[in-house]
Design a protein around this motif. Structure first.
Motif, short mmCIF file in Angstrom:
data_model
loop_
_atom_site.label_atom_id
_atom_site.label_comp_id
_atom_site.label_asym_id
_atom_site.label_seq_id
_atom_site.Cartn_x
_atom_site.Cartn_y
_atom_site.Cartn_z
N UNK A 282 -36.73 -90.83 -4.23
CA UNK A 282 -38.31 -90.67 -5.35
C UNK A 282 -37.58 -89.58 -5.94
N UNK A 283 -37.56 -89.58 -7.27
CA UNK A 283 -36.75 -88.85 -8.19
C UNK A 283 -36.37 -87.42 -7.87
N UNK A 284 -35.62 -86.41 -7.89
CA UNK A 284 -35.34 -85.29 -7.35
C UNK A 284 -35.92 -84.64 -7.79
N UNK A 285 -36.00 -83.71 -7.36
CA UNK A 285 -36.88 -82.25 -8.16
C UNK A 285 -35.46 -81.66 -9.48
N UNK A 286 -36.17 -81.12 -9.98
CA UNK A 286 -35.39 -80.24 -11.16
C UNK A 286 -34.58 -79.59 -11.16
N UNK A 287 -35.99 -78.42 -9.75
CA UNK A 287 -35.38 -77.13 -9.59
C UNK A 287 -34.11 -77.34 -9.01
N UNK A 288 -33.65 -78.43 -7.57
CA UNK A 288 -32.93 -78.51 -7.30
C UNK A 288 -31.96 -80.05 -7.28
N UNK A 289 -31.35 -80.57 -8.91
CA UNK A 289 -30.76 -81.23 -8.96
C UNK A 289 -29.50 -81.59 -8.53
N UNK A 290 -29.11 -82.68 -8.06
CA UNK A 290 -28.42 -83.10 -8.03
C UNK A 290 -26.37 -82.69 -8.18
N UNK A 291 -25.66 -82.80 -7.58
CA UNK A 291 -24.92 -82.17 -7.63
C UNK A 291 -24.11 -83.69 -8.59
N UNK A 292 -23.11 -83.02 -9.86
CA UNK A 292 -22.19 -84.52 -10.20
C UNK A 292 -22.81 -85.01 -10.92
N UNK A 293 -23.00 -86.30 -11.53
CA UNK A 293 -24.02 -86.98 -11.40
C UNK A 293 -25.91 -86.94 -11.74
N UNK A 294 -26.70 -86.61 -12.06
CA UNK A 294 -27.94 -86.62 -11.59
C UNK A 294 -28.56 -87.98 -10.83
N UNK A 295 -27.88 -88.70 -11.70
CA UNK A 295 -28.24 -90.72 -10.84
C UNK A 295 -28.41 -90.62 -9.47
N UNK A 296 -26.90 -90.33 -9.07
CA UNK A 296 -26.29 -90.81 -8.01
C UNK A 296 -27.11 -90.71 -6.10
N UNK A 297 -27.88 -90.34 -6.35
CA UNK A 297 -28.84 -90.31 -5.32
C UNK A 297 -29.62 -91.25 -5.12
N UNK A 298 -29.78 -91.97 -6.31
CA UNK A 298 -30.67 -93.48 -6.46
C UNK A 298 -29.68 -94.63 -6.54
N UNK A 299 -28.45 -94.12 -6.77
CA UNK A 299 -27.37 -95.36 -7.44
C UNK A 299 -26.91 -95.61 -5.89
N UNK A 300 -26.98 -97.37 -6.54
CA UNK A 300 -26.17 -99.20 -5.36
C UNK A 300 -24.73 -98.56 -5.47
N UNK A 301 -24.09 -98.23 -6.72
CA UNK A 301 -22.87 -97.63 -6.42
C UNK A 301 -21.88 -96.93 -6.99
N UNK A 302 -22.89 -95.39 -6.01
CA UNK A 302 -22.21 -94.12 -6.57
C UNK A 302 -20.73 -94.11 -5.78
N UNK A 303 -19.59 -93.66 -5.78
CA UNK A 303 -18.53 -93.45 -4.72
C UNK A 303 -18.82 -91.66 -4.80
#
Length: 351
Positions: A282-303
């Motif tokens: 799911x789209x992460x909460x804007x209250x606690x966005x992911x560190x670094x790249x905000x899309x990384x938690x749903x990205x298939x190629x994140x490093x």
């Protein structure tokens, strides 16, 4: 601060730099911060359409309202015709609003149910000091401009169809002859055939009146019909921006690719061969966005570095300075779609 999306040698009509909006709330009895918009920059020239696209909750509408100062930004600047709108007092901002208008998503909710169409369109003219004896003719002119007949003057919003109500909303926005209109999901509440009619009308009005639009939408098929430039937003940040033709033909950010993969292709043979990119989670909460790249938690190629380094919005290639992407993996072999999906130019083909 991220790079501006579109830098011109001449001064743009609208220039947004580092726009940030945080909302203070209470969650579970404790104070919390909603990071609705974070360091957004873009520019719009006179007569140009910039489309802000992305999923619900990505900050598109909040950005549009901050541009118009319907809500006050937490940080950043919004300059219109070279003037920083944040420095204007109430009276000066009220005068400037003649040139800055908005069309809302739900025409029934945005139009007063107890006011007739003639009164709805007359109201902004009265507010901005239009001569009283000229208002009736101006109302007729505006009705004709949005392709409504004089019989609509005496109707109430509930007596109009959804498309007719949105035409009234557009006429109301155009009453004071604005230079820029924010279109906040203006066709999402309409059926497909009516959507096409309203989009066609907006294109005609832009050409006829020289309007500039900030078009907020989640439907890339609709956006493609009238956008000169596209800015793709994810969780409050812009992840890709550039000329619409370039972004559609060669999307670089994985999120943009996923959005484009959902656009229907009117060629059955191509449609059968392609696979849609379905984002995990799911789209992460804007209250606690992911560190670094905000899309990384749903990205298939994140490093690993995607978790610790925030990617800047930079030109994807020195030879293509007008197409910017916020991704560490642009130009690397890792930057590819999962599984057998269509080539980028197929994914964007909607005409």
């Amino acid at each position: 601060m991220t790079e501006a999306l579109h830098l011109m040698s001449r001064e743009p009509l609208l220039e947004v730099r580092g726009l940030t909006k945080h909302f203070r709330i209470r969650q579970g009895g404790r104070p919390a911060t909603v990071h609705a918009v974070e360091d957004v920059s873009f520019a719009v020239d006179a007569g140009q359409t910039l489309a802000l696209v992305g999923e619900s909750g990505c900050g598109k509408s909040t950005t549009g309202r901050c541009v118009l100062r319907l809500i006050e930004p937490t940080a950043g600047t919004v300059r219109f015709r070279g003037t920083d709108l944040g420095t204007l007092g109430a009276a000066a901002m009220r005068s400037r609003r003649r040139e800055l208008q908005i069309v809302f998503q739900d025409p029934l909710a945005s139009l007063h149910p107890r006011m007739r169409v003639v009164d709805l369109i007359s109201e902004p003219l009265q507010i901005h000091g239009w001569p009283a004896n000229e208002i009736p003719d101006r109302v007729d002119e505006l009705l004709a401009l949005v392709q409504l007949g004089a019989e609509h003057r005496s109707r109430y919003p509930h007596q109009c169809s959804g498309g007719q109500r949105q035409r009234v909303g557009i006429a109301r926005a155009l009453a004071a002859s604005p230079a820029l209109v924010v279109l906040d999901e203006p066709v999402s509440a309409l059926d497909v055939s009516t959507q096409a009619e309203i989009v066609k009308l907006l294109v005609e009005l832009r050409q006829r009146l020289g309007l500039a639009y900030v078009f907020i939408a989640h439907d890339l098929a609709v956006v493609r019909q009238l956008a000169d430039r596209v800015a793709v937003m994810y969780l409050g940040t812009i992840v890709e921006s550039g000329p619409a033709a370039q972004v559609y033909a060669d999307p670089q950010h994985p999120y943009t690719r996923a959005l484009l993969s959902a656009v229907p292709i009117p060629d059955p043979s191509v449609e059968r061969r392609r696979r849609r990119i379905v984002l995990a989670g799911e789209l992460p909460s804007p209250i606690d966005p992911p560190s670094g790249c905000r899309f990384r938690t749903r990205c298939w190629m994140a490093e690993p570095r995607c978790a610790s380094e925030t990617p800047a919005l930079l030109p994807r290639d020195p030879g293509i300075p007008d197409h910017a992407v916020a991704c560490h993996l642009v130009g690397t072999t890792a930057n590819r779609s999962p599984g057998p999906v269509p080539a980028p130019h197929d994914a964007g083909a909607t005409e």
